[in-house]
Design an enzyme around this catalytic site. Structure first.
Site, PDB file in Angstrom:
ATOM      1  N   LYS A  81     -13.666 -32.757 -17.586  1.00  0.00           N
ATOM      2  CA  LYS A  81     -13.037 -32.345 -16.144  1.00  0.00           C
ATOM      3  C   LYS A  81     -11.469 -32.135 -16.316  1.00  0.00           C
ATOM      4  CE  LYS A  81     -14.410 -32.961 -11.847  1.00  0.00           C
ATOM      5  NZ  LYS A  81     -15.944 -32.640 -11.343  1.00  0.00           N
TER       6      LYS A  81
HETATM    7  P1  NAD Z   1     -14.333 -30.519  -0.608  1.00  0.00           P
HETATM    8  O1  NAD Z   1     -12.697 -30.417  -0.915  1.00  0.00           O
HETATM    9  O2  NAD Z   1     -14.998 -29.226  -0.275  1.00  0.00           O
HETATM   10  O3  NAD Z   1     -14.493 -31.564   0.572  1.00  0.00           O
HETATM   11  C1  NAD Z   1     -14.059 -32.926   0.615  1.00  0.00           C
HETATM   12  C2  NAD Z   1     -14.289 -33.791   1.649  1.00  0.00           C
HETATM   13  O4  NAD Z   1     -13.951 -34.859   1.824  1.00  0.00           O
HETATM   14  C3  NAD Z   1     -13.846 -32.977   2.873  1.00  0.00           C
HETATM   15  O5  NAD Z   1     -14.644 -32.663   4.056  1.00  0.00           O
HETATM   16  C4  NAD Z   1     -12.528 -33.898   3.387  1.00  0.00           C
HETATM   17  O6  NAD Z   1     -12.157 -33.869   4.705  1.00  0.00           O
HETATM   18  C5  NAD Z   1     -13.229 -35.177   3.157  1.00  0.00           C
HETATM   19  N1  NAD Z   1     -12.437 -36.238   2.793  1.00  0.00           N
HETATM   20  C6  NAD Z   1     -11.200 -36.306   1.874  1.00  0.00           C
HETATM   21  N2  NAD Z   1     -10.464 -37.286   2.111  1.00  0.00           N
HETATM   22  C7  NAD Z   1     -11.271 -38.105   2.849  1.00  0.00           C
HETATM   23  C8  NAD Z   1     -11.123 -39.291   3.596  1.00  0.00           C
HETATM   24  N3  NAD Z   1      -9.942 -40.252   3.010  1.00  0.00           N
HETATM   25  N4  NAD Z   1     -12.048 -39.876   4.501  1.00  0.00           N
HETATM   26  C9  NAD Z   1     -12.820 -39.096   4.967  1.00  0.00           C
HETATM   27  N5  NAD Z   1     -13.049 -37.720   4.221  1.00  0.00           N
HETATM   28  C10 NAD Z   1     -12.335 -37.439   3.395  1.00  0.00           C
HETATM   29  O7  NAD Z   1     -15.165 -31.190  -1.722  1.00  0.00           O
HETATM   30  P2  NAD Z   1     -16.513 -30.889  -2.494  1.00  0.00           P
HETATM   31  O8  NAD Z   1     -16.442 -29.940  -3.367  1.00  0.00           O
HETATM   32  O9  NAD Z   1     -17.408 -31.181  -1.017  1.00  0.00           O
HETATM   33  O10 NAD Z   1     -16.663 -32.432  -3.317  1.00  0.00           O
HETATM   34  C11 NAD Z   1     -16.844 -33.761  -2.725  1.00  0.00           C
HETATM   35  C12 NAD Z   1     -17.451 -34.512  -3.808  1.00  0.00           C
HETATM   36  O11 NAD Z   1     -18.223 -34.081  -4.468  1.00  0.00           O
HETATM   37  C13 NAD Z   1     -16.151 -34.901  -4.819  1.00  0.00           C
HETATM   38  O12 NAD Z   1     -16.402 -36.134  -5.488  1.00  0.00           O
HETATM   39  C14 NAD Z   1     -16.712 -34.020  -6.041  1.00  0.00           C
HETATM   40  O13 NAD Z   1     -16.265 -34.063  -7.431  1.00  0.00           O
HETATM   41  C15 NAD Z   1     -18.141 -34.099  -5.738  1.00  0.00           C
HETATM   42  N6  NAD Z   1     -18.931 -32.687  -6.425  1.00  0.00           N
HETATM   43  C16 NAD Z   1     -18.771 -31.608  -5.879  1.00  0.00           C
HETATM   44  C17 NAD Z   1     -19.335 -30.307  -6.590  1.00  0.00           C
HETATM   45  C18 NAD Z   1     -19.178 -28.833  -6.054  1.00  0.00           C
HETATM   46  O14 NAD Z   1     -19.921 -28.242  -6.635  1.00  0.00           O
HETATM   47  N7  NAD Z   1     -18.314 -28.700  -5.187  1.00  0.00           N
HETATM   48  C19 NAD Z   1     -20.411 -30.668  -7.438  1.00  0.00           C
HETATM   49  C20 NAD Z   1     -20.692 -32.248  -7.992  1.00  0.00           C
HETATM   50  C21 NAD Z   1     -19.715 -33.045  -7.412  1.00  0.00           C
END
Ligand code: NAD
Length: 439
Positions: A123
Site C-alpha cells: 500500500k
Molecule cells: P472514495 O474516496 O471514492 O469514497 C470515500 C467515501 O467516504 C466518500 O463518500 C466520502 O464522503 C466518505 N467519507 C470520508 N470521510 C467520511 C466521514 N468522516 N464520514 C462519512 N463519510 C466519509 O473511496 P473508495 O475508493 O470508495 O474507498 C472507500 C474504502 O474502500 C477505503 O477504505 C478503501 O481503502 C476501500 N477500498 C477501495 C477499493 C476501490 O477499488 N476503490 C478497493 C478495495 C477497498
C-alpha cells in the site's frame, strides 16, 4: 492438509510487536495473529507476517501553480511477496500515516491470499488533501511520487492501483511516468506496471465498479446464511464514493433498496428507497451528498443514520468508523465491510454480543484487486476483454473465495471474519513451507 501437519522441525521465531498497540497496524496484525492461532500456523509465519518486508518513505518537492515549491511525504509499504509481486493501492488523504499504510498493506496480503491471486500485499500514499490541489499540481505530484519510487515499483515487482483520493487519471499519469523513466518498460510496453487505469490507457472494462460488484456477488452468495434475499433487501451505506455507490447500484439490480446513506457532508434517508443514479450524479457534480433533494428524502443526523433499521449495513468510507458506540446503535442483521478496517476491535466485540454478523473486508472488497489482476493479465497478453467476460471472471473468483471462507468457518468453528484470515494465512503458510526460507 492442516497446517499443523506441515510444521514439524521448523524453528521457533518471535513476532515483532507493533510499536503502537492502539494503531490500525496493531489491529491488522492482531487479526493475522488470531488466525495463526486458530490454524496453528508455524511461529515463523506469524513472525514474518508481523512486519512488512520493506517500508519506503520519500520526500519530494513539487512546484505549485503559483510558482512556489511544496514538500510532500510519500509512502510505499511492501508487506509480503511470497505469493507474487506486491500489489496495492495509492491513497491521497490528509490523514495518511505510516502505521495506517502498514495496516492496509497487511490487509492486501490477506486479501490476495483469500482470493488465491498470484500477488502479495502493499500500500502507498501521500499525506495530502487532493481537493486542495489543482489538476496540474496533482499531475506533477503524482509524477514526482512515481519517479521517487523508481525501481521499487514495476510490472513484476510492485503494482500500484487506485484507493481513496486517487482514480484512473492518477494511474494513467503513474504508468506514463514509469514508462518514460524505464527504458525496458517503454520498449516492452509494460502497461501493467499500474492497474485501475482508464480503459483508453490499457485499463480493464469493469474496473471502476469492480469493488462494489464484487461485494454484491459476495452478498448474493452469503445472504442465505442469514435467511436474507436480495429482493427487497434494505441497505444503509456509510460512504458514497467508488465502493459505496457501486455497491448500491450493483445490489439494486437484484432488487435491494438503499434506505439510508451518509458521507462526509450529510446523511439522507428514505424508507422507500433512495434514487441511486441521481445521487451518484449529484456527488460527481458537487463532491458530496449535501444539497441533494427529492420527494420523500429526509436529512438525518449521524446517530439516526446508524440507528436506521436495515438488513445489511455497509461501511464503505474510512477506517475505524464503527467503534463501540456506533456498534451499539446499529440496527442491522449483517455488517458487510466495504471499506478497509471500518470496524474497531471494540466495535466487533459488541456486534458479536448483539448477534450481528460481520463479513470481513478482505473478502467483501476484494473485487477491486481481482479485476486489477484481470487488467494485469490482459495487459501482459496484449488483449482487451469485454465487460461480460470480466464480470464472469470476477464472479467466479470471488464466489469461490466466499465458499472457501464459509467452509473454513465450519471447519474451525469460528466466525466468517476469523475464517477469512484463516483461509489467507493457510495459503501463505503453505507457500512458505513449500519454498522454505532463504538461505
Ligand atoms: P472514495 O474516496 O471514492 O469514497 C470515500 C467515501 O467516504 C466518500 O463518500 C466520502 O464522503 C466518505 N467519507 C470520508 N470521510 C467520511 C466521514 N468522516 N464520514 C462519512 N463519510 C466519509 O473511496 P473508495 O475508493 O470508495 O474507498 C472507500 C474504502 O474502500 C477505503 O477504505 C478503501 O481503502 C476501500 N477500498 C477501495 C477499493 C476501490 O477499488 N476503490 C478497493 C478495495 C477497498
Amino acid at each position: 492438509m492442516p497446517i499443523a501437519n506441515i510444521t514439524t522441525k521448523l524453528p521457533h521465531a518471535e513476532p515483532m510487536e507493533p510499536a503502537d498497540p492502539n494503531s490500525l497496524f496493531a489491529m491488522a496484525v492482531a487479526s493475522v495473529n488470531d488466525a495463526c492461532g486458530t490454524i496453528q500456523a508455524p511461529d515463523f509465519v506469524k513472525a514474518i507476517l508481523s512486519q512488512p518486508k520493506n517500508e519506503l518513505m520519500v520526500h519530494f518537492p513539487v512546484m505549485m501553480d503559483d510558482g512556489h515549491y511544496r514538500l510532500f511525504k510519500g509512502y510505499r509499504i511492501q508487506h509480503n511477496n511470497i505469493l507474487g509481486p506486491y500489489k496495492g493501492g495509492i491513497r491521497y488523504h490528509a490523514d495518511v500515516s505510516l502505521d495506517d499504510v502498514k495496516a492496509l498493506s497487511v490487509w492486501m496480503t490477506m486479501k490476495c491470499a483469500v482470493m488465491r491471486l498470484p500477488f502479495g500485499g502493499a500500500k502507498g500514499g501521500i499525506k495530502v488533501d487532493p481537493h486542495t490541489l489543482s489538476s496540474t499540481e496533482l499531475m506533477r505530484m503524482t509524477r514526482r511520487l512515481t519517479s521517487a519510487l523508481g525501481g521499487n515499483i514495476g510490472p513484476e515487482i510492485d503494482i500500484p492501483a487506485p484507493d481513496v483520493g486517487t482514480n484512473a487519471q492518477i494511474m494513467d499519469w503513474m504508468m506514463d511516468t514509469y514508462l518514460n523513466t524505464h527504458q525496458e518498460g517503454r520498449q516492452q510496453g509494460m502497461l501493467q506496471v499500474v492497474t485501475g487505469k482508464s480503459v483508453g490507457c490499457g485499463g480493464s472494462e469493469g474496473r471502476e465498479k469492480a469493488t462494489g460488484q464484487g461485494l454484491c456477488y459476495v452478498l448474493l452468495e452469503l445472504l442465505p446464511e442469514f435467511r436474507l434475499k436480495p429482493a427487497g433487501l434494505r441497505l444503509s451505506i456509510l460512504g458514497f464514493g467508488n465502493v459505496g455507490s457501486n455497491t448500491a447500484q450493483a445490489l439494486a439490480v437484484h432488487g435491494a433498496k438503499l434506505i439510508a446513506v451518509m458521507d462526509h457532508t450529510c446523511a439522507l434517508r428514505n424508507i422507500h428507497g433512495l434514487p441511486i443514479p441521481e445521487l451518484q450524479q449529484h456527488v460527481q457534480q458537487t463532491g458530496g451528498l449535501a444539497g441533494f433533494t427529492a420527494a420523500g428524502i429526509e436529512v438525518i443526523d449521524r446517530e439516526a443514520f446508524y440507528r436506521t433499521e436495515v438488513d445489511v449495513f455497509i461501511p464503505a468510507a474510512l477506517e475505524r468508523m464503527v467503534d463501540a458506540p456506533v456498534a451499539q446503535w446499529l440496527n442491522a442483521r449483517v455488517v458487510a465491510e466495504g471499506g478497509n478496517g471500518p470496524v474497531t476491535p471494540a466495535g466487533a466485540a459488541i456486534l458479536r454480543q448483539r448477534g450481528i454478523a460481520l463479513l470481513p473486508a478482505i473478502l467483501c472488497n476484494a473485487g477491486g484487486v481481482t479485476v486489477s489482476y484481470l487488467e494485469w493479465v490482459q495487459n501482459k497478453a496484449g488483449v482487451h476483454w469485454e465487460l461480460n467476460r470480466v464480470d464472469r471472471e470476477l464472479q467466479k473468483t470471488i464466489v469461490l473465495a466466499a465458499r472457501r471462507v464459509r467452509l473454513a468457518a465450519h471447519q474451525y468453528e469460528t466466525d466468517l471474519s476469523t475464517a477469512a484470515f484463516c483461509v489467507a494465512v493457510e495459503h501463505v503458510a503453505r507457500a512458505y513451507k513449500q519454498r522454505g526460507i532463504f538461505p
